[in-house]
Design an enzyme around this catalytic site. Structure first.
Site, PDB file in Angstrom:
ATOM      1  N   CYS A 126       6.588  -1.413 -63.552  1.00 43.28           N
ATOM      2  CA  CYS A 126       6.375  -2.859 -63.692  1.00 43.28           C
ATOM      3  C   CYS A 126       5.429  -3.142 -64.862  1.00 43.28           C
ATOM      4  CB  CYS A 126       5.796  -3.427 -62.398  1.00 43.28           C
ATOM      5  SG  CYS A 126       5.483  -5.199 -62.499  1.00 43.28           S
ATOM      6  N   CYS A 155      15.047   3.254 -48.999  1.00 44.09           N
ATOM      7  CA  CYS A 155      13.797   3.318 -49.764  1.00 44.09           C
ATOM      8  C   CYS A 155      13.068   4.646 -49.493  1.00 44.09           C
ATOM      9  CB  CYS A 155      12.915   2.133 -49.403  1.00 44.09           C
ATOM     10  SG  CYS A 155      11.319   2.170 -50.208  1.00 44.09           S
ATOM     11  N   CYS A 180      13.100  -9.949 -66.250  1.00 45.89           N
ATOM     12  CA  CYS A 180      12.876  -8.500 -66.094  1.00 45.89           C
ATOM     13  C   CYS A 180      13.614  -7.963 -64.865  1.00 45.89           C
ATOM     14  CB  CYS A 180      11.373  -8.263 -65.951  1.00 45.89           C
ATOM     15  SG  CYS A 180      10.938  -6.550 -65.614  1.00 45.89           S
ATOM     16  N   CYS A 193       8.911   1.718 -58.425  1.00 47.54           N
ATOM     17  CA  CYS A 193       9.151   0.307 -58.779  1.00 47.54           C
ATOM     18  C   CYS A 193       7.857  -0.419 -59.146  1.00 47.54           C
ATOM     19  CB  CYS A 193       9.915  -0.421 -57.684  1.00 47.54           C
ATOM     20  SG  CYS A 193       9.147  -0.360 -56.067  1.00 47.54           S
ATOM     21  N   CYS A 247      14.866   2.089 -59.581  1.00 51.84           N
ATOM     22  CA  CYS A 247      14.869   2.613 -58.206  1.00 51.84           C
ATOM     23  C   CYS A 247      15.946   3.693 -58.067  1.00 51.84           C
ATOM     24  CB  CYS A 247      15.109   1.476 -57.209  1.00 51.84           C
ATOM     25  SG  CYS A 247      15.229   2.111 -55.526  1.00 51.84           S
ATOM     26  N   CYS A 262       8.155 -12.786 -62.966  1.00 49.03           N
ATOM     27  CA  CYS A 262       9.118 -11.703 -63.207  1.00 49.03           C
ATOM     28  C   CYS A 262      10.092 -12.080 -64.331  1.00 49.03           C
ATOM     29  CB  CYS A 262       9.905 -11.398 -61.938  1.00 49.03           C
ATOM     30  SG  CYS A 262       8.993 -10.381 -60.761  1.00 49.03           S
ATOM     31  N   ASP A 264      -2.741  -5.050 -41.750  1.00 49.18           N
ATOM     32  CA  ASP A 264      -1.484  -4.365 -41.363  1.00 49.18           C
ATOM     33  C   ASP A 264      -1.156  -4.401 -39.880  1.00 49.18           C
ATOM     34  OD1 ASP A 264      -0.932  -3.558 -43.886  1.00 49.18           O
ATOM     35  OD2 ASP A 264      -1.129  -1.408 -43.550  1.00 49.18           O
ATOM     36  N   CYS A 287      12.235  -2.819 -62.215  1.00 45.95           N
ATOM     37  CA  CYS A 287      12.067  -2.157 -60.909  1.00 45.95           C
ATOM     38  C   CYS A 287      13.427  -1.865 -60.285  1.00 45.95           C
ATOM     39  CB  CYS A 287      11.201  -3.009 -59.982  1.00 45.95           C
ATOM     40  SG  CYS A 287      11.742  -4.717 -59.843  1.00 45.95           S
ATOM     41  N   CYS A 341       6.537   6.210 -52.380  1.00 44.31           N
ATOM     42  CA  CYS A 341       7.160   6.145 -53.712  1.00 44.31           C
ATOM     43  C   CYS A 341       6.511   4.985 -54.452  1.00 44.31           C
ATOM     44  CB  CYS A 341       8.658   5.908 -53.557  1.00 44.31           C
ATOM     45  SG  CYS A 341       9.507   5.490 -55.101  1.00 44.31           S
TER      46      CYS A 341
HETATM   47  S1  SF4 Z   1       9.342  -4.683 -62.807  1.00 47.93           S
HETATM   48 FE1  SF4 Z   1       7.732  -6.102 -62.168  1.00 47.93          FE
HETATM   49  S2  SF4 Z   1       7.973  -7.898 -63.500  1.00 47.93           S
HETATM   50 FE2  SF4 Z   1       9.858  -6.687 -63.658  1.00 47.93          FE
HETATM   51  S3  SF4 Z   1      11.204  -7.636 -62.127  1.00 47.93           S
HETATM   52 FE3  SF4 Z   1      10.201  -5.905 -61.141  1.00 47.93          FE
HETATM   53  S4  SF4 Z   1       8.409  -6.795 -60.144  1.00 47.93           S
HETATM   54 FE4  SF4 Z   1       9.140  -8.287 -61.633  1.00 47.93          FE
HETATM   55  S1  SF4 Z   2       9.478   2.347 -53.407  1.00 50.40           S
HETATM   56 FE1  SF4 Z   2      10.855   3.699 -54.608  1.00 50.40          FE
HETATM   57  S2  SF4 Z   2      12.729   3.843 -53.389  1.00 50.40           S
HETATM   58 FE2  SF4 Z   2      11.557   2.097 -52.571  1.00 50.40          FE
HETATM   59  S3  SF4 Z   2      12.345   0.339 -53.688  1.00 50.40           S
HETATM   60 FE3  SF4 Z   2      10.605   1.079 -54.877  1.00 50.40          FE
HETATM   61  S4  SF4 Z   2      11.496   2.509 -56.382  1.00 50.40           S
HETATM   62 FE4  SF4 Z   2      13.026   2.157 -54.791  1.00 50.40          FE
END
Ligand code: SF4
Ligand code: SF4
Length: 360
Positions: A260, A226, A203, A256, A210, A200, A146, A206, A253
């Protein structure tokens, strides 16, 4: 010589496994299409107030956009990943209005940077020892977790460690996306692995899940929206139009990643440093709100939660209470409304008004 170098790669991968990493691979230290798009992402303001992302060299070019600029000696990037998932529910599975949510990676009170860097240094040492004597003179290596001007997850993709999902996280088919990354830059020309294919498909879970529409396009995040950025990096008050979407998230958070499909069967780690500290999985909001400065220092010593600072955490707790619908927490909000910090007071006043809106 070539066979000696290929042995180094095998030794490095073995050392990574022995150090406790779940995945490891090698990427060429070249610039990538993702990095070429980085300046435009910064110029669009999508990094918010994260000025460290905008570090520039003497020519004014973004350091993170090109490894060739910041480490012209580097030929390869060794990427190591370690699973931090533990056997606990996802944020999308718990709905207790007394409690908030801390992002999974921050449950332990051990500094993960140290835990990962210690292991990475073991790999770096193995690499250096494996290099033939005649190549030692010009050998350069640098390890980062990081802290360097390297977008680790981009090199992780080209090292075959995982693909970059539409949620912008690195995902491995078997381990999922609960991964800490570390990279070793080296002047050695190691044979690169193949990039992991994108799985992905069609799909969009995510993006659909959000709550603040921060995933503005597949594979593209606006940090300003975010919850992770808002609760950890954003100083001062949080824009009012985003507060309701924050739900009861008080640090980071995971939504997302929780939704998945590749995390549905993500295995739990056995790494002792990543075990959660009692009380931090789905923590009680009143406990966090009423924590004294001494308790805060003691409980979060070495924890990534310190990054939000105590005032930021209390601000987030106030907003979470406002979103909880739990009027039993009104006395707690009253105390936060008299806080010494302006952003905490303002958030608590907003939260009180929200809790008191008459219910249908
Ligand atoms: S939920 Fe996971 S598999 Fe589906 S689009 Fe998002 S990152 Fe890709
Ligand atoms: S961390 Fe939470 S707010 Fe940020 S992109 Fe993912 S679901 Fe959205």
């Amino acid at each position: 010589m070539a066979s000696q170098i290929s042995e180094v790669k095998a030794i490095v991968k073995n050392a990574a496994a022995e150090a406790g990493f779940d995945l490891a691979g090698v990427a060429p230290a070249t610039d990538t299409p993702e990095l070429k798009r980085f300046p435009e992402w910064i110029a669009s303001g999508h990094a918010g107030e994260m000025k460290y992302m905008e570090g520039r060299d003497e020519q004014g070019d973004l350091k993170r956009a090109s490894l060739a600029r910041v480490a012209p000696w580097a030929r390869s990037v060794v990427v190591c990943a370690i699973n931090y998932n533990t056997d606990n529910p996802y944020s999308t599975q718990v709905h207790d209005p007394k409690c908030g949510w801390i992002s999974r990676y921050a449950w332990s009170c051990n500094d993960y940077h140290k835990a990962v860097l210690r292991r990475l240094k073991q790999v770096e040492t193995a690499l250096r020892q494996a290099v033939p004597a005649e190549l030692q003179v010009n050998l350069t290596t640098r390890s980062y977790v990081d802290t360097g001007p390297v977008v680790e997850r981009v090199y992780a993709k080209y090292a075959g460690v995982g693909w970059l999902g539409k949620n912008t996280c690195l995902i491995d088919q078997k381990k999922g996306s609960w991964l800490f990354l570390g990279v070793i830059l080296t002047s050695l020309d190691l044979a690169p692995d193949l990039p992991a294919p994108d799985r992905c498909g069609t799909c969009t879970r995510c993006i659909d899940a959000c709550p603040t529409d921060a995933l503005i396009d597949p594979y593209r995040l606006d940090s300003n929206k975010c919850i992770s950025y808002l609760t950890i990096e954003k100083r001062g008050t949080i824009p009012e139009d985003l507060r309701s979407g924050m739900g009861r998230h008080i640090f980071g958070c995971d939504i997302c990643q929780d939704v998945c499909p590749w995390n549905r069967k993500a295995p739990a780690t056995a790494t002792p440093e990543f075990m959660p500290r009692p009380g931090l999985v789905n923590p009680a909001l009143a406990w966090l709100a009423d924590m004294s400065a001494e308790e805060y220092r003691e409980i979060f010593r070495g924890s990534p939660i310190r990054r939000a600072k105590r005032s930021g955490l209390r601000r987030n707790v106030a907003i979470a209470i406002g979103n909880s619908g739990n009027r039993a927490l009104l006395p707690t909000l009253e105390r936060l409304a008299a806080d010494e910090d302006e952003s905490v007071r303002e958030s608590a006043t907003w939260a009180k008004a929200k809790l008191l809106i008459p219910r249908e």
